[in-house]
Design a protein around this motif. Structure first.
Motif, PDB file in Angstrom:
ATOM      1  N   ILE A 156     -43.619 -41.282  14.916  1.00  0.00           N
ATOM      2  CA  ILE A 156     -44.161 -41.879  13.690  1.00  0.00           C
ATOM      3  C   ILE A 156     -43.037 -42.422  12.819  1.00  0.00           C
ATOM      4  O   ILE A 156     -43.141 -43.512  12.243  1.00  0.00           O
ATOM      5  N   THR A 157     -41.924 -41.671  12.732  1.00  0.00           N
ATOM      6  CA  THR A 157     -40.779 -42.135  11.943  1.00  0.00           C
ATOM      7  C   THR A 157     -40.211 -43.431  12.514  1.00  0.00           C
ATOM      8  O   THR A 157     -39.943 -44.386  11.767  1.00  0.00           O
ATOM      9  N   LEU A 158     -40.052 -43.489  13.833  1.00  0.00           N
ATOM     10  CA  LEU A 158     -39.533 -44.704  14.470  1.00  0.00           C
ATOM     11  C   LEU A 158     -40.491 -45.870  14.294  1.00  0.00           C
ATOM     12  O   LEU A 158     -40.067 -47.012  14.084  1.00  0.00           O
ATOM     13  N   TRP A 159     -41.805 -45.577  14.371  1.00  0.00           N
ATOM     14  CA  TRP A 159     -42.803 -46.634  14.204  1.00  0.00           C
ATOM     15  C   TRP A 159     -42.766 -47.205  12.794  1.00  0.00           C
ATOM     16  O   TRP A 159     -42.822 -48.428  12.601  1.00  0.00           O
ATOM     17  N   LEU A 201     -45.474 -31.633  21.271  1.00  0.00           N
ATOM     18  CA  LEU A 201     -46.081 -32.550  20.310  1.00  0.00           C
ATOM     19  C   LEU A 201     -45.410 -32.448  18.944  1.00  0.00           C
ATOM     20  O   LEU A 201     -45.174 -33.457  18.280  1.00  0.00           O
ATOM     21  N   LEU A 202     -45.105 -31.222  18.535  1.00  0.00           N
ATOM     22  CA  LEU A 202     -44.471 -31.025  17.238  1.00  0.00           C
ATOM     23  C   LEU A 202     -43.081 -31.660  17.193  1.00  0.00           C
ATOM     24  O   LEU A 202     -42.573 -31.987  16.115  1.00  0.00           O
ATOM     25  N   ILE A 203     -42.459 -31.833  18.349  1.00  0.00           N
ATOM     26  CA  ILE A 203     -41.150 -32.484  18.401  1.00  0.00           C
ATOM     27  C   ILE A 203     -41.290 -34.002  18.385  1.00  0.00           C
ATOM     28  O   ILE A 203     -40.590 -34.699  17.654  1.00  0.00           O
ATOM     29  N   TRP A 204     -42.235 -34.518  19.194  1.00  0.00           N
ATOM     30  CA  TRP A 204     -42.310 -35.953  19.396  1.00  0.00           C
ATOM     31  C   TRP A 204     -43.133 -36.692  18.352  1.00  0.00           C
ATOM     32  O   TRP A 204     -42.793 -37.828  18.009  1.00  0.00           O
ATOM     33  N   VAL A 205     -44.199 -36.087  17.849  1.00  0.00           N
ATOM     34  CA  VAL A 205     -45.075 -36.802  16.909  1.00  0.00           C
ATOM     35  C   VAL A 205     -44.326 -37.242  15.649  1.00  0.00           C
ATOM     36  O   VAL A 205     -44.375 -38.423  15.271  1.00  0.00           O
TER      37      VAL A 205
END
Length: 206
Positions: free
Chosen positions: A17-20, A9-13
């Motif tokens: 969010i940045t990509l969104w 989660l710490l990698i993907w969240v």
């Protein structure tokens, strides 16, 4: 399993969010393509939608507007446009209010969020990070015996909201911290520590 899941989660969240956020900005700026005739739009010419072209068009429009506004003809047109808007009852209030804020924050007048301070808020035993905005107006200075400063106290994690107060200058502590570092500190709710956090001017308590 729990440890691995949290690590994932710490990698993907942050990445998601940045990509969104970037995708939202690009989609919003791509709306500028609607100003073009339908036959001249990239998706009509190329046969498919290519994200980001509107971003280039938006930046180009902003740049050209800045170039035009710096010459005599552009300045005359800008004055005419502002005088026209000032005659519309509701529009003039909104436009001039927003323009004053944008001129203050983005202009080169030397005002805006000038210094990072510590002030007593929300009670005398607590300290909050605040930004010194500008010197008080003459009416406020005349009504107060002490030297006052205007401060904006932002809320976390959204620093665009907050409270505006006049406080005594001697009851504040000036920090050796940039405005950008303070904003990051507030947005992270104190998790991301700024590079410098040293008092420059100590408050004097009565």
């Amino acid at each position: 399993m729990k440890k691995y899941f949290i690590t994932g989660l710490l990698i993907w969240v942050p990445l998601v969010i940045t990509l969104w956020v970037l995708a939202t900005i690009i989609r919003t700026m791509d709306q500028s393509l609607l100003l073009l005739p339908e036959a001249s739009r990239p998706e009509h010419l190329m046969g498919f939608y290519l994200p980001g072209i509107g971003v280039v068009l938006t930046l180009l429009v902003v740049l050209v507007s800045g170039v035009v506004a710096t010459n005599i003809v552009g300045q005359r047109f800008l004055l005419f446009w502002e005088s026209l808007l000032s005659r519309i009852p509701v529009v003039k209030s909104v436009y001039h209010s927003v323009k004053q804020v944008s001129d203050t924050l983005l202009g080169n007048s030397g005002v805006g969020l000038r210094k990072v301070l510590l002030v007593r808020y929300p009670h005398p035993e607590a300290w909050s990070i605040a930004f010194q905005t500008n010197i008080p107006v003459s009416e406020v200075s005349a009504a107060c015996a002490d030297e006052m400063v205007g401060v904006f106290i932002p809320t976390a994690p959204s620093p665009v909201n907050g409270f505006f107060f006049f406080v005594r200058k001697r009851d504040t502590i000036e920090l050796d911290m940039s405005v950008d570092s303070a904003l990051k500190y507030i947005i992270s709710m104190g998790v991301v520590a700024p590079t410098a956090l040293h008092p420059a001017t100590h408050a004097q308590n009565e």
